[in-house]
Design an enzyme around this catalytic site. Structure first.
Site, PDB file in Angstrom:
ATOM      1  N   ASP A  16       0.818  -1.221   0.000  1.00 16.32           N
ATOM      2  CA  ASP A  16       0.000   0.000   0.000  1.00 16.32           C
ATOM      3  C   ASP A  16       0.848   1.265   0.000  1.00 16.32           C
ATOM      4  OD1 ASP A  16      -2.104  -1.702   0.386  1.00 16.32           O
ATOM      5  OD2 ASP A  16      -2.920  -0.619   2.102  1.00 16.32           O
ATOM      6  N   HIS A 159       3.530  -2.334   3.238  1.00 15.10           N
ATOM      7  CA  HIS A 159       3.537  -0.942   2.753  1.00 15.10           C
ATOM      8  C   HIS A 159       4.847  -0.606   2.048  1.00 15.10           C
ATOM      9  CE1 HIS A 159       0.271  -0.820   5.683  1.00 15.10           C
ATOM     10  NE2 HIS A 159      -0.160   0.271   5.080  1.00 15.10           N
TER      11      HIS A 159
END
Ligand SMILES: [Zn+2]
Length: 211
Positions: A16, A159
């Site tokens: 992400d 992430h």
């Protein structure tokens, strides 16, 4: 006898908060080295002239690219029109940059509302995590959380957020550790396809395709 794909242990790494030009390329270097695909949930407004080559490289490496909204806001505070615009603008920029159609949505901060479920026409994805947005969680701890808890059908939430070096530093050991445990890496699209599961379930947030 041919191997039954449904019996293979599959896992999907998802990243992400990119694209960016510092952390994302380092993640891609490791994926490329091990020849494994992943899925990127990108923030639309981060797609710029500078980051478009990074996005194109994701696609060229066989990764797929999905929707993490345009502004990364608490979307439960948004009107239906604002919600729809966040999604459309992001899916449009993904298509323009890579030719890929975004097939999944990850809600920013994993915050959802009925308004969001009613106005976003994509399956919602959360994922099993290793607290990798918390800078105090070390690379070693991140790796251990993933390796200790991985199971067939998992969607792993990571992430490639700018500066998130603890995840870059843990990534190679996560990959080799899971390969050693017999997992095969697939994109999130392939994960649902290969397990024969339809992700289009109303009001559901997926972290594993079997749950
Ligand atoms: Zn995010």
């Amino acid at each position: 006898m041919s191997e039954n794909i449904k019996e293979k242990k599959l896992i999907s790494f998802t990243f992400d908060d990119g694209p960016n030009t510092d952390t994302t390329p380092l993640v891609l270097d490791i994926l490329e080295k091990h020849k494994i695909p992943a899925s990127f949930f990108i923030i639309g407004k981060l797609v710029t002239e500078e980051t478009i080559p990074v996005l194109k490289r994701e696609a060229e490496l066989g990764c797929d690219i999905h929707n993490h909204s345009w502004t990364h806001s608490f979307m439960d505070k948004f009107t239906p029109e604002e919600i729809r615009k966040e999604i459309k603008d992001t899916s449009d920029v993904i298509y323009e940059a890579t030719g890929q159609t975004a097939k999944f949505f990850r809600p920013p901060y994993i915050v959802t509302s009925q308004e969001m479920f009613d106005n976003i026409d994509l399956p919602f994805i959360c994922g099993v995590n290793c607290l990798d947005w918390d800078p105090t969680v070390s690379a070693e701890k991140r790796k251990q959380l993933i390796l200790d808890n991985a199971k067939d059908g998992d969607i792993v939430l990571l992430h490639d957020l700018s500066g998130n070096m603890n995840t870059v530093n843990a990534l190679e050991d996560m990959i080799t550790g899971l390969l050693d445990k017999g997992f095969t890496f697939v994109t999130i699209t392939e994960l649902f396809e290969q397990k024969g599961i339809d992700p289009n379930v109303k009001n559901k947030v997926w972290s594993n395709v079997f749950e």
